[in-house]
Each structure stands twice: as C-alpha cells, then as structure tokens.
Design a protein around this motif. Structure first.
Motif, PDB file in Angstrom:
ATOM      1  N   TYR A   1      -3.462  -7.629   0.170  1.00  0.00           N
ATOM      2  CA  TYR A   1      -3.519  -6.649  -0.918  1.00  0.00           C
ATOM      3  C   TYR A   1      -2.929  -7.198  -2.211  1.00  0.00           C
ATOM      4  CZ  TYR A   1      -4.257  -3.237   2.865  1.00  0.00           C
ATOM      5  OH  TYR A   1      -4.744  -2.560   3.939  1.00  0.00           O
TER       6      TYR A   1
ATOM      7  N   THR B   1       3.239  -0.253  -6.024  1.00  0.00           N
ATOM      8  CA  THR B   1       2.368  -1.275  -5.459  1.00  0.00           C
ATOM      9  C   THR B   1       2.151  -2.360  -6.519  1.00  0.00           C
ATOM     10  OG1 THR B   1       0.465   0.099  -6.111  1.00  0.00           O
ATOM     11  CG2 THR B   1       1.233   0.286  -3.833  1.00  0.00           C
TER      12      THR B   1
ATOM     13  N   ASP C   1       0.842  -1.195   0.000  1.00  0.00           N
ATOM     14  CA  ASP C   1       0.000   0.000   0.000  1.00  0.00           C
ATOM     15  C   ASP C   1       0.880   1.248   0.000  1.00  0.00           C
ATOM     16  OD1 ASP C   1       0.772   0.430   2.792  1.00  0.00           O
ATOM     17  OD2 ASP C   1      -0.613  -1.202   3.227  1.00  0.00           O
TER      18      ASP C   1
END
Length: 259
Positions: free
Chosen positions: A227, A204, A159
C-alpha cells in the motif's frame, strides 16, 4: 519588484511576470481580482501583465517544506502542481477560513541547487548512501505503556483497518487524518498541523505531506506492505519518503513497527 506568478486554479499552466509594489517572498499566496496566484522565485521570460487590486494572503509553506518539495520533485520526477495537490487539494478553501499567524520564512533561492541553503548540506551526499541508518525497529508491544513525545508525532498505517485496530487500545490524545474524507476537512487539518494545534497525527500514506511545525518522531507501521507504493504521479515509495522527511525536518527518530 518583478515576480513570476503561477495561477493555481488551472494546474499551474498559466505563468506570468508582474511588477508589483508589494515585497513578496517565494511561495507567498496573493489574490488578483478573483484568482489566487503563487509567487515563484525564479524569473523567466513569461508574458508580463499589468495587474491591480492585488491582495497578500499569506505565506503557504515553511522553509523546510519548500526545500523538501523541491527535492521531492527532482527525486521522484514529478510536476510541482502534483506535489502542491498533496498538500492542498482544493484551492477554493484558501480564502474562506482563518489562516494561522505564522512567521514568514526568509527569502531563499530554490531555483538552482535544491538544498543550497540547507544547513546540513555538507553531509547530504553521504546521507543519501545510508537512508536506513539509525532506523529503530519495534513490535506492537512497544505501545503497551506508551507516551508520545512532546512536539508532533506522525503514525503512518497501510490502511484504515489497521488504524481502527490500533486506536482501540490507546488512551492518549490523537487526531486521525482520513484522506478519504472531504477536501475541506483535509485543508483544515493542514492549517491545524501548520499552526501546531494538532500534535499526534494518525494517518495513511497520503497524510504525511504537511507543513510540519515540530515533527519529532515518525512511526511507520508494517513498512513491507505494498500500500505504501503510490500508483499515480508522483509515483513515490513511502518507505523512502519518510526517510527524506526525517532529513529535511530534522526528525529525531524514525521507527518501523512490525507485527
């Protein structure tokens, strides 16, 4: 010569057969009137059309990237236009900016075996069984007195908050690829990475899809984070994708960075 071409303006839904005097390679971009088409290698019985005013633009992807994309489509059960959009989000910028002077790849056949001409194909089946071999694991103290390798280095974070924390404590040159920024910004970064103007890329998960010129090391930070699982097509797990990138681009090291 006859070619199959895809119209990239409409998610590759329109495919045609054309007979051109130009000598083209797979994944060459050409402009016909106001539209941009991508040259496809395999010939199908598409509707043949007559065209004029054809302009060569450039060869979009390197040979390594072509082979990786073909593998990626098969491995993650995805359509090519979805994969193309991971690299170029808006094709309207292709004609607006200076393109890098890069060497065109030789003609390769990717219509059959997707790694048929890859130099290390003999060991590929065995490699699939040992994705995790030679992965190095370090903690954040590894970067206390750190100097990036010569060549390109990729630093992948779960992130933006993690990126901000990391960049506060480093003093070497880097570029941040924020995938939430504009499509124009991402396209310019794609060109700079392709032409080796950008070397240390911090990003990312969506920023790893580039036409890497000389990628030496991949650093994956906190690889256990959720994520890294893409929730839309193509539904990939980045922990596996970076291992696949390591193989196809000949990356020297894949390093997991853990808290």
């Amino acid at each position: 010569m006859k070619y199959t071409i895809w119209n990239i303006e409409n998610k590759f839904d329109a495919s045609y057969a054309v007979d051109l005097d130009l000598k083209l390679l797979v994944w060459d971009l050409i402009q016909i009137e106001a539209d941009i088409f991508l040259v496809k290698d395999d010939l199908w019985n598409w509707k043949e059309i007559s065209v004029s005013n054809v302009k060569y633009i450039w060869n979009l992807f390197s040979q390594k990237t072509l082979l990786f994309q073909k593998f990626f489509a098969n491995y993650w059960y995805s359509w090519y236009f979805k994969i193309f959009n991971l690299y170029v989000q808006d094709s309207k910028y292709i004609l607006k900016y200076d393109l890098p002077q890069v060497k065109r790849h030789k003609k390769i056949d990717i219509s059959g075996n997707y790694v048929s001409e890859y130099k290390d194909f003999d060991c590929y089946k065995n490699y699939l069984k040992m994705w995790d071999k030679d992965i190095k694991v370090v903690d954040y103290s590894y970067f206390d007195n750190f100097t990036p390798w010569k060549g390109q280095n990729l630093f992948v974070f779960p992130d933006l908050w993690s990126i901000n924390c990391f960049t506060k404590n480093i003093n070497w040159k880097y570029d941040i690829l924020n995938v939430s920024w504009t499509n124009l910004y991402r396209y310019k970064m794609f060109l700079d990475i392709k032409s080796w103007k950008k070397k240390n890329i911090i990003t990312t998960q969506a920023g790893v899809f580039q036409d890497w010129k000389d990628l030496k090391t991949i650093y994956l930070f906190d690889p256990y984070k959720w994520y890294y699982k893409n929730q839309q097509n193509p539904r990939y797990h980045l922990q596996d994708v970076v291992k696949q990138i390591k193989f196809f681009y000949g990356v020297e090291e894949l390093i997991y960075v853990m808290v």
